[in-house]
Design an enzyme around this catalytic site. Sequence first.
Site, PDB file in Angstrom:
ATOM      1  N   PRO A  71       2.328 -17.611   7.810  1.00 39.89           N
ATOM      2  CA  PRO A  71       2.386 -18.576   6.703  1.00 39.89           C
ATOM      3  C   PRO A  71       3.528 -19.585   6.754  1.00 39.89           C
ATOM      4  O   PRO A  71       4.603 -19.362   6.241  1.00 39.89           O
ATOM      5  CB  PRO A  71       2.495 -17.699   5.467  1.00 39.89           C
ATOM      6  CG  PRO A  71       2.097 -16.351   5.902  1.00 39.89           C
ATOM      7  CD  PRO A  71       2.514 -16.259   7.316  1.00 39.89           C
ATOM      8  N   GLU A  72       3.253 -20.713   7.387  1.00 40.90           N
ATOM      9  CA  GLU A  72       4.092 -21.893   7.247  1.00 40.90           C
ATOM     10  C   GLU A  72       3.202 -22.956   6.594  1.00 40.90           C
ATOM     11  O   GLU A  72       2.090 -22.651   6.180  1.00 40.90           O
ATOM     12  CB  GLU A  72       4.617 -22.342   8.614  1.00 40.90           C
ATOM     13  CG  GLU A  72       5.486 -21.263   9.270  1.00 40.90           C
ATOM     14  CD  GLU A  72       6.055 -21.678  10.603  1.00 40.90           C
ATOM     15  OE1 GLU A  72       6.364 -22.871  10.774  1.00 40.90           O
ATOM     16  OE2 GLU A  72       6.190 -20.827  11.486  1.00 40.90           O
ATOM     17  N   LYS A  81       6.062 -23.857   1.634  1.00 41.11           N
ATOM     18  CA  LYS A  81       5.298 -22.640   1.916  1.00 41.11           C
ATOM     19  C   LYS A  81       4.842 -21.942   0.632  1.00 41.11           C
ATOM     20  O   LYS A  81       4.348 -20.815   0.687  1.00 41.11           O
ATOM     21  CB  LYS A  81       6.153 -21.671   2.739  1.00 41.11           C
ATOM     22  CG  LYS A  81       6.678 -22.268   4.039  1.00 41.11           C
ATOM     23  CD  LYS A  81       7.670 -21.334   4.716  1.00 41.11           C
ATOM     24  CE  LYS A  81       8.318 -22.021   5.917  1.00 41.11           C
ATOM     25  NZ  LYS A  81       9.399 -21.197   6.510  1.00 41.11           N
ATOM     26  N   ARG A 107       3.612  -6.525   4.644  1.00 35.09           N
ATOM     27  CA  ARG A 107       5.057  -6.249   4.788  1.00 35.09           C
ATOM     28  C   ARG A 107       5.871  -6.575   3.544  1.00 35.09           C
ATOM     29  O   ARG A 107       7.091  -6.423   3.552  1.00 35.09           O
ATOM     30  CB  ARG A 107       5.602  -6.992   6.005  1.00 35.09           C
ATOM     31  CG  ARG A 107       5.106  -6.346   7.261  1.00 35.09           C
ATOM     32  CD  ARG A 107       5.496  -7.093   8.496  1.00 35.09           C
ATOM     33  NE  ARG A 107       4.432  -6.892   9.489  1.00 35.09           N
ATOM     34  CZ  ARG A 107       4.416  -7.397  10.705  1.00 35.09           C
ATOM     35  NH1 ARG A 107       5.400  -8.154  11.100  1.00 35.09           N
ATOM     36  NH2 ARG A 107       3.447  -7.160  11.512  1.00 35.09           N
ATOM     37  N   ARG A 120      23.795 -34.623  10.540  1.00 39.92           N
ATOM     38  CA  ARG A 120      23.857 -33.163  10.536  1.00 39.92           C
ATOM     39  C   ARG A 120      24.365 -32.669  11.880  1.00 39.92           C
ATOM     40  O   ARG A 120      23.894 -33.087  12.916  1.00 39.92           O
ATOM     41  CB  ARG A 120      22.472 -32.580  10.251  1.00 39.92           C
ATOM     42  CG  ARG A 120      22.029 -32.790   8.828  1.00 39.92           C
ATOM     43  CD  ARG A 120      20.872 -31.871   8.528  1.00 39.92           C
ATOM     44  NE  ARG A 120      21.033 -31.246   7.238  1.00 39.92           N
ATOM     45  CZ  ARG A 120      20.841 -29.960   7.014  1.00 39.92           C
ATOM     46  NH1 ARG A 120      20.495 -29.158   7.988  1.00 39.92           N
ATOM     47  NH2 ARG A 120      20.986 -29.459   5.810  1.00 39.92           N
ATOM     48  N   ARG A 152      16.611 -17.219  15.707  1.00 41.14           N
ATOM     49  CA  ARG A 152      15.189 -16.886  15.724  1.00 41.14           C
ATOM     50  C   ARG A 152      14.639 -16.986  17.140  1.00 41.14           C
ATOM     51  O   ARG A 152      15.192 -17.675  17.992  1.00 41.14           O
ATOM     52  CB  ARG A 152      14.406 -17.841  14.809  1.00 41.14           C
ATOM     53  CG  ARG A 152      14.943 -17.919  13.391  1.00 41.14           C
ATOM     54  CD  ARG A 152      14.912 -16.584  12.679  1.00 41.14           C
ATOM     55  NE  ARG A 152      13.574 -16.037  12.633  1.00 41.14           N
ATOM     56  CZ  ARG A 152      12.652 -16.368  11.743  1.00 41.14           C
ATOM     57  NH1 ARG A 152      12.935 -17.243  10.812  1.00 41.14           N
ATOM     58  NH2 ARG A 152      11.467 -15.826  11.786  1.00 41.14           N
TER      59      ARG A 152
END
Length: 263
Positions: free
Chosen positions: A2-3, A59, A111, A150, A249
């Site tokens: 799920p993105e 999301k 989960r 950034r 990640r």
Amino acid sequence: MPELPDVATFRLRMARAAVGHAVTAMSLDRPEQLRGATPRAFADRVRGHACTRTHRHGKYLFAAIGRGWVELHFGMDGALEMLGPPGAPPRGTVARFRFAEGDTLAFTHPRRLGHIAWIADPDTRVAETGLGPNALGLDRTTFTDRLADRRAGIKASRMDQANIAGVGNIYSDEILFHAGLHPKRTADTLDPDETQCLFAALQEALQGAVRARADPRNMPPDFLLPHRTAGEHCPSCGGALQHGTVAGRSAWWCPPCQPRGRG
DNA sequence: CTCCATGTTTAGAA
DNA sequence: CTTCTAAACATGGA
């Protein structure tokens, strides 16, 4: 899964099954996953009330039901599934909603890292959660302004829900692959052409995935996602993909197609 | 048994 | 203040 593209697909499913129909039955199979209301109050506010519209931000999926909204967040492995004839609920079912036209939707979530909530208003929740603007639908100026200066890595930046909402680990890799940028580059090393390229890549990756209904089997042949696993090769140059940890990640990229450059 | 996994939050360190 | 890392959460699959 799920993105943003996955949640956009869940939203289509929700819109088709629910909008314009009353909830004729609801079961909370795992009430401990519910936030914002007691199970009894939630049932009272949902049962017999119509779903009037749906909304997605990043999301997060929202459905207007009766006088409030149901919020769904899918964590790592949540999903919204259309159920066939009544039977045993799928593994990990948190809640089921049956609508007047006969469709039943199941919110599944093995989960348990996401949630279901009863809320008053999506915009307020988006503000509380501190989400940035939707990753899909950004204009170029907003994108550039939010990226500017950034020092963080661009992979981390694109996954930062407070910066732009909807991109997670899988699609940040997809976007950087399409942009030809190494995941460890930082925003302040991007020249204007590279920034423009990253913006175009974000649109291309997310729109392409939404068109494919977030199913890798339906994605264009130049997408990284179906090859994002050991032993697979770059869909562009055919070379070996590299796997490593970036921004904490799991990251996949193609070294020749995504050079380090100055970053 | 171990290691890894598409998300988010939090604590603590540079 | 920004950024990064690790850990925690809960569970399942390899």
